[in-house]
Design an enzyme around this catalytic site. Structure first.
Site, PDB file in Angstrom:
ATOM      1  N   ARG A  21       0.852  -1.194   0.000  1.00  0.00           N
ATOM      2  CA  ARG A  21       0.000   0.000   0.000  1.00  0.00           C
ATOM      3  C   ARG A  21       0.887   1.243   0.000  1.00  0.00           C
ATOM      4  NH1 ARG A  21      -5.274  -0.648   1.125  1.00  0.00           N
ATOM      5  NH2 ARG A  21      -5.455   1.315   2.248  1.00  0.00           N
ATOM      6  N   MET A  75       2.349  -0.157   8.522  1.00  0.00           N
ATOM      7  CA  MET A  75       0.992   0.311   8.204  1.00  0.00           C
ATOM      8  C   MET A  75       0.002  -0.539   8.982  1.00  0.00           C
ATOM      9  SD  MET A  75       1.157   1.117   4.171  1.00  0.00           S
ATOM     10  CE  MET A  75       1.745   2.678   3.562  1.00  0.00           C
ATOM     11  N   LEU A  76      -0.195  -0.204  10.245  1.00  0.00           N
ATOM     12  CA  LEU A  76      -1.056  -0.998  11.125  1.00  0.00           C
ATOM     13  C   LEU A  76      -2.027  -0.086  11.859  1.00  0.00           C
ATOM     14  CD1 LEU A  76       1.646  -3.413  12.566  1.00  0.00           C
ATOM     15  CD2 LEU A  76      -0.117  -3.951  10.874  1.00  0.00           C
ATOM     16  N   HIS A 106      -2.547 -22.692  33.745  1.00  0.00           N
ATOM     17  CA  HIS A 106      -2.491 -23.969  33.033  1.00  0.00           C
ATOM     18  C   HIS A 106      -3.908 -24.516  32.859  1.00  0.00           C
ATOM     19  CE1 HIS A 106      -1.086 -27.916  31.817  1.00  0.00           C
ATOM     20  NE2 HIS A 106      -1.953 -28.436  32.686  1.00  0.00           N
TER      21      HIS A 106
HETATM   22  P1  FAD Z   1      -6.922   4.994   6.897  1.00  0.00           P
HETATM   23  O1  FAD Z   1      -7.585   3.964   7.709  1.00  0.00           O
HETATM   24  O2  FAD Z   1      -6.507   4.645   5.517  1.00  0.00           O
HETATM   25  O3  FAD Z   1      -7.915   6.225   6.879  1.00  0.00           O
HETATM   26  C1  FAD Z   1      -7.660   7.379   6.164  1.00  0.00           C
HETATM   27  C2  FAD Z   1      -8.977   8.031   5.806  1.00  0.00           C
HETATM   28  O4  FAD Z   1      -8.701   9.310   5.261  1.00  0.00           O
HETATM   29  C3  FAD Z   1      -9.773   7.284   4.738  1.00  0.00           C
HETATM   30  O5  FAD Z   1     -11.055   6.983   5.201  1.00  0.00           O
HETATM   31  C4  FAD Z   1      -9.823   8.253   3.550  1.00  0.00           C
HETATM   32  O6  FAD Z   1     -11.079   8.224   2.893  1.00  0.00           O
HETATM   33  C5  FAD Z   1      -9.621   9.586   4.235  1.00  0.00           C
HETATM   34  N1  FAD Z   1      -9.004  10.585   3.367  1.00  0.00           N
HETATM   35  C6  FAD Z   1      -7.885  10.468   2.612  1.00  0.00           C
HETATM   36  N2  FAD Z   1      -7.593  11.628   2.008  1.00  0.00           N
HETATM   37  C7  FAD Z   1      -8.552  12.498   2.385  1.00  0.00           C
HETATM   38  C8  FAD Z   1      -8.789  13.868   2.103  1.00  0.00           C
HETATM   39  N3  FAD Z   1      -7.972  14.576   1.326  1.00  0.00           N
HETATM   40  N4  FAD Z   1      -9.871  14.448   2.660  1.00  0.00           N
HETATM   41  C9  FAD Z   1     -10.730  13.752   3.464  1.00  0.00           C
HETATM   42  N5  FAD Z   1     -10.537  12.464   3.776  1.00  0.00           N
HETATM   43  C10 FAD Z   1      -9.464  11.842   3.252  1.00  0.00           C
HETATM   44  N6  FAD Z   1      -4.118  -3.273  10.213  1.00  0.00           N
HETATM   45  C11 FAD Z   1      -4.088  -3.898  11.405  1.00  0.00           C
HETATM   46  O7  FAD Z   1      -3.496  -3.390  12.352  1.00  0.00           O
HETATM   47  N7  FAD Z   1      -4.744  -5.097  11.602  1.00  0.00           N
HETATM   48  C12 FAD Z   1      -5.408  -5.701  10.597  1.00  0.00           C
HETATM   49  O8  FAD Z   1      -5.984  -6.765  10.804  1.00  0.00           O
HETATM   50  C13 FAD Z   1      -5.434  -5.078   9.321  1.00  0.00           C
HETATM   51  N8  FAD Z   1      -6.099  -5.658   8.301  1.00  0.00           N
HETATM   52  C14 FAD Z   1      -6.129  -5.025   7.094  1.00  0.00           C
HETATM   53  C15 FAD Z   1      -6.792  -5.655   6.045  1.00  0.00           C
HETATM   54  C16 FAD Z   1      -6.847  -5.050   4.804  1.00  0.00           C
HETATM   55  C17 FAD Z   1      -7.573  -5.740   3.680  1.00  0.00           C
HETATM   56  C18 FAD Z   1      -6.249  -3.771   4.606  1.00  0.00           C
HETATM   57  C19 FAD Z   1      -6.330  -3.088   3.273  1.00  0.00           C
HETATM   58  C20 FAD Z   1      -5.569  -3.141   5.640  1.00  0.00           C
HETATM   59  C21 FAD Z   1      -5.504  -3.762   6.890  1.00  0.00           C
HETATM   60  N9  FAD Z   1      -4.825  -3.193   7.963  1.00  0.00           N
HETATM   61  C22 FAD Z   1      -4.767  -3.828   9.169  1.00  0.00           C
HETATM   62  C23 FAD Z   1      -4.135  -1.894   7.835  1.00  0.00           C
HETATM   63  C24 FAD Z   1      -4.998  -0.765   8.438  1.00  0.00           C
HETATM   64  O9  FAD Z   1      -6.238  -0.744   7.782  1.00  0.00           O
HETATM   65  C25 FAD Z   1      -4.292   0.575   8.284  1.00  0.00           C
HETATM   66  O10 FAD Z   1      -2.994   0.497   8.836  1.00  0.00           O
HETATM   67  C26 FAD Z   1      -5.067   1.659   9.004  1.00  0.00           C
HETATM   68  O11 FAD Z   1      -6.380   1.764   8.502  1.00  0.00           O
HETATM   69  C27 FAD Z   1      -4.359   3.011   8.860  1.00  0.00           C
HETATM   70  O12 FAD Z   1      -5.092   3.991   9.513  1.00  0.00           O
HETATM   71  P2  FAD Z   1      -5.032   5.526   9.073  1.00  0.00           P
HETATM   72  O13 FAD Z   1      -5.932   6.246  10.016  1.00  0.00           O
HETATM   73  O14 FAD Z   1      -3.630   5.955   8.962  1.00  0.00           O
HETATM   74  O15 FAD Z   1      -5.622   5.571   7.599  1.00  0.00           O
HETATM   75  P1  NAI Z   2       2.880  -6.452   2.072  1.00  0.00           P
HETATM   76  O1  NAI Z   2       3.926  -5.423   2.000  1.00  0.00           O
HETATM   77  O2  NAI Z   2       2.586  -7.116   3.362  1.00  0.00           O
HETATM   78  O3  NAI Z   2       3.178  -7.619   1.039  1.00  0.00           O
HETATM   79  C1  NAI Z   2       3.339  -7.378  -0.331  1.00  0.00           C
HETATM   80  C2  NAI Z   2       4.129  -8.532  -0.917  1.00  0.00           C
HETATM   81  O4  NAI Z   2       4.107  -8.409  -2.324  1.00  0.00           O
HETATM   82  C3  NAI Z   2       5.589  -8.550  -0.490  1.00  0.00           C
HETATM   83  O5  NAI Z   2       5.910  -9.834  -0.023  1.00  0.00           O
HETATM   84  C4  NAI Z   2       6.344  -8.174  -1.749  1.00  0.00           C
HETATM   85  O6  NAI Z   2       7.611  -8.783  -1.830  1.00  0.00           O
HETATM   86  C5  NAI Z   2       5.407  -8.717  -2.814  1.00  0.00           C
HETATM   87  N1  NAI Z   2       5.518  -8.083  -4.121  1.00  0.00           N
HETATM   88  C6  NAI Z   2       5.714  -6.779  -4.406  1.00  0.00           C
HETATM   89  N2  NAI Z   2       5.714  -6.586  -5.738  1.00  0.00           N
HETATM   90  C7  NAI Z   2       5.493  -7.805  -6.295  1.00  0.00           C
HETATM   91  C8  NAI Z   2       5.361  -8.258  -7.633  1.00  0.00           C
HETATM   92  N3  NAI Z   2       5.441  -7.412  -8.657  1.00  0.00           N
HETATM   93  N4  NAI Z   2       5.152  -9.576  -7.846  1.00  0.00           N
HETATM   94  C9  NAI Z   2       5.061 -10.447  -6.804  1.00  0.00           C
HETATM   95  N5  NAI Z   2       5.167 -10.063  -5.519  1.00  0.00           N
HETATM   96  C10 NAI Z   2       5.370  -8.761  -5.272  1.00  0.00           C
HETATM   97  O7  NAI Z   2       1.571  -5.731   1.471  1.00  0.00           O
HETATM   98  P2  NAI Z   2       0.051  -6.174   1.465  1.00  0.00           P
HETATM   99  O8  NAI Z   2      -0.088  -7.624   1.743  1.00  0.00           O
HETATM  100  O9  NAI Z   2      -0.514  -5.612   0.228  1.00  0.00           O
HETATM  101  O10 NAI Z   2      -0.526  -5.381   2.694  1.00  0.00           O
HETATM  102  C11 NAI Z   2      -0.369  -3.955   2.775  1.00  0.00           C
HETATM  103  C12 NAI Z   2      -0.283  -3.513   4.199  1.00  0.00           C
HETATM  104  O11 NAI Z   2      -1.534  -3.625   4.849  1.00  0.00           O
HETATM  105  C13 NAI Z   2       0.676  -4.357   5.013  1.00  0.00           C
HETATM  106  O12 NAI Z   2       1.952  -3.781   4.967  1.00  0.00           O
HETATM  107  C14 NAI Z   2       0.132  -4.323   6.380  1.00  0.00           C
HETATM  108  O13 NAI Z   2       0.781  -3.311   7.101  1.00  0.00           O
HETATM  109  C15 NAI Z   2      -1.326  -3.945   6.208  1.00  0.00           C
HETATM  110  N6  NAI Z   2      -2.156  -5.091   6.569  1.00  0.00           N
HETATM  111  C16 NAI Z   2      -2.079  -5.584   7.844  1.00  0.00           C
HETATM  112  C17 NAI Z   2      -2.806  -6.676   8.224  1.00  0.00           C
HETATM  113  C18 NAI Z   2      -2.666  -7.205   9.594  1.00  0.00           C
HETATM  114  O14 NAI Z   2      -2.134  -6.505  10.435  1.00  0.00           O
HETATM  115  N7  NAI Z   2      -3.146  -8.407   9.885  1.00  0.00           N
HETATM  116  C19 NAI Z   2      -3.706  -7.354   7.297  1.00  0.00           C
HETATM  117  C20 NAI Z   2      -3.681  -6.785   5.976  1.00  0.00           C
HETATM  118  C21 NAI Z   2      -2.955  -5.685   5.663  1.00  0.00           C
END
Ligand code: FAD
Ligand code: NAI
Length: 465
Positions: A273, A319-320, A444
């Site tokens: 991302r 990015m968490l 335990h």
């Molecule tokens: P975001 O949650 O991205 O929020 C930013 C907000 O800002 C958005 O709603 C957007 O619409 C708004 N915005 C952007 N630009 C503007 C603008 N100019 N004006 C007004 N609004 C705007 N993290 C975990 O810790 N645990 C997980 O299990 C986990 N699972 C994930 C699963 C998926 C499929 C994905 C994609 C991510 C996951 N993540 C997880 C990552 C997590 O979602 C992000 O790290 C987290 O949401 C970041 O929070 P944030 O507040 O920085 O931004």
């Molecule tokens: P990621 O960074 O975890 O994994 C992306 C993977 O794609 C890497 O292993 C990278 O080597 C590989 N890659 C990159 N370019 C490629 C290519 N051209 N061909 C093949 N492989 C390639 O990113 P992901 O899975 O998209 O998640 C994004 C972020 O969202 C994570 O970094 C994570 O912080 C957050 N997230 C967290 C979750 C959680 O906390 N459980 C769940 C889902 C997302």
């Protein structure tokens, strides 16, 4: 009349932004939050953490019923998939939680400015044509999917999708190709594998899950293969061609070599991302991005421009959601003149697969680079609760400084690793040694006893192996 309309304006209502807004309001500040989505909660609540966990939870139950685990416990069932209901409960979870944030905004008298925000000056922002001023502005705009050049995502068509599309698939794919063996690829790949799809993960690097401990990465690959996933490591995708409901994915060894074509009815692009900064008008305030497109801040989350702060996915670091939330609290406290701190050395990360994969602190590789270490490892197979529950896979690995015994990192693969890692994060926050953990009484039979035993292993004396 006050110089500014608001004390604090937060841009973005994800876990970083909405938490910052609430904390600032709790501290007595007048707060507005701009959010362009229809609902609050950002990526995490709308299309990330929450809906993915809803699908992971439901699909795990299906898998447990289908894969013979329940039969082992003496319960015979033949599950039938009702995907519409599964999606329905996911949507309900999202609705409930995003609605909950709206309620908290009202309760804390936070004004939700609906629309895209763009800087017009250091203390002023345009939101949907309206100029809003604030003494302090927090950028919490989060991140979006990194596109793969030459590969067009079309979530509505459902053939080449990103994580948002992969949460919404209308039917179980026959063959899903996952591009990127990171967190999203493994979590969402697991969902559809459990529901019946054949899943092939194509990963550019020679191991899955970059950034995690080496032992964990190797063991995870073994476990996912055993579950039936095909892993193509050290392999790059060179093109995806869509023809109706089918896609042809061309791959070749990362180091170069003969190309191969894989056909699939679904391709998930999950290669990372990137920060959301486009259209934010950063030029208007003179804020520059670093090479990774992120906004740099100091420890207090101040940017280079006075009165502008930044937190969450848009700044460096993992990015968490929980990292963004903690930064949200800290930035609000700093704006209010208090001392808000986030210890970035102790941020746990969890992959919510089965088993779960979790870590906090340094990997063994990184710890070794830093100096002499001691390592204790304990297999879940030797933990009475995991064994009794038919969950023998995985281990706990505790890494400590050889001289001071201070815990530097811990890595866990276990059914409940995400819950187990919290005790280690807390121990590390308190500066614990492995001896502190080893001599703490653990109930335990619990999976957490494996943490104690791994810590005993650092001292050279686990009991059950
Ligand atoms: P975001 O949650 O991205 O929020 C930013 C907000 O800002 C958005 O709603 C957007 O619409 C708004 N915005 C952007 N630009 C503007 C603008 N100019 N004006 C007004 N609004 C705007 N993290 C975990 O810790 N645990 C997980 O299990 C986990 N699972 C994930 C699963 C998926 C499929 C994905 C994609 C991510 C996951 N993540 C997880 C990552 C997590 O979602 C992000 O790290 C987290 O949401 C970041 O929070 P944030 O507040 O920085 O931004
Ligand atoms: P990621 O960074 O975890 O994994 C992306 C993977 O794609 C890497 O292993 C990278 O080597 C590989 N890659 C990159 N370019 C490629 C290519 N051209 N061909 C093949 N492989 C390639 O990113 P992901 O899975 O998209 O998640 C994004 C972020 O969202 C994570 O970094 C994570 O912080 C957050 N997230 C967290 C979750 C959680 O906390 N459980 C769940 C889902 C997302």
């Amino acid at each position: 009349m006050a110089e500014y309309e608001y004390d604090v304006l937060v841009i973005g209502a994800g876990p970083g932004g909405y938490v910052a807004a609430i904390r600032a309001a709790q501290l007595g500040l007048k707060v507005a939050c701009a959010e362009s989505r229809e609902t609050l909660g950002g990526t995490c609540l709308n299309v990330g953490c929450i809906p993915s966990k809803a699908m992971l939870h439901a699909s795990e139950y299906f898998d447990i019923a289908a894969n013979g685990t329940m039969a082992k416990l003496g319960i015979k069932v033949t599950p039938e998939l009702d995907l519409n209901t599964m999606h329905g409960q996911r949507r309900e979870s999202v609705k409930g939680l995003t609605g909950g944030i709206e309620y908290l905004f009202k309760k804390n008298k936070i004004t939700w400015l609906k629309g895209l925000a763009r800087f017009t000056g250091p203390n002023s922002v345009d939101v949907a044509g309206q100029t809003v001023t604030a003494k302090d502005i927090v950028i919490a705009t989060g991140s979006s999917v990194t596109p793969l050049p030459g590969v067009d995502v079309d979530n509505a068509a459902g053939v080449v999708v990103d994580s948002t599309g992969a949460l919404e698939l209308a039917s179980v794919p026959e063959h899903m190709v996952v591009i990127g063996g990171g967190v999203i690829g493994l979590e969402l790949g697991s969902v559809w594998r459990r529901l019946g799809a054949q899943v092939t993960v194509v990963e550019f690097l020679d191991q899955l899950l970059p950034g995690m401990d080496g032992d964990v990465r190797k063991e995870a690959a073994k476990i996912f293969k055993k579950q039936g996933m095909t892993l193509k490591l050290a392999t790059k995708v060179t093109g995806v061609v869509v023809d109706g409901k089918q896609a042809s994915v061309t791959v070749e060894p990362a180091a170069g070599g003969a190309a191969e074509t894989i056909t699939a009815d679904c391709v998930l692009v999950s290669i990372g991302r990137r920060p959301n900064t486009e259209g934010l008008g950063l030029d208007a305030v003179g804020l520059e991005l670093n090479q990774r497109g992120q906004i740099e801040t100091d420890h207090d989350f101040r940017t280079k421009v006075h009165g502008i702060w930044a937190i969450g996915d848009v700044i460096p670091g993992p990015m968490l959601a929980h990292k963004a939330e903690d930064e949200g609290i800290a930035v609000a406290e700093n704006i209010a003149g208090q001392t808000g701190i986030v210890n970035h050395d102790v941020i746990p990360s969890v992959v919510y697969t089965t088993p779960e994969i979790a870590g906090v602190g340094l990997t063994e590789e990184a710890a070794k680079e830093r100096g002499a270490i001691k390592v204790g490892k304990f297999p879940m197979m030797a933990n009475s609760r995991a064994k009794t529950n038919h969950e023998p896979e995985g281990f706990v690995k505790v890494i400590a400084d050889a001289e001071t015994d201070r815990v530097l990192g811990t890595w866990i693969i276990a059914s409940v690793a995400g819950t187990m890692i919290a005790q280690v994060a807390q121990a590390m926050e308190f500066g614990a040694t492995s001896e502190d953990i080893a001599y703490t009484c653990h109930a335990h039979p619990t999976h957490s006893e494996a943490v104690k035993e791994a810590a005993m292993g650092v001292l050279g004396k686990p009991i059950h192996i």
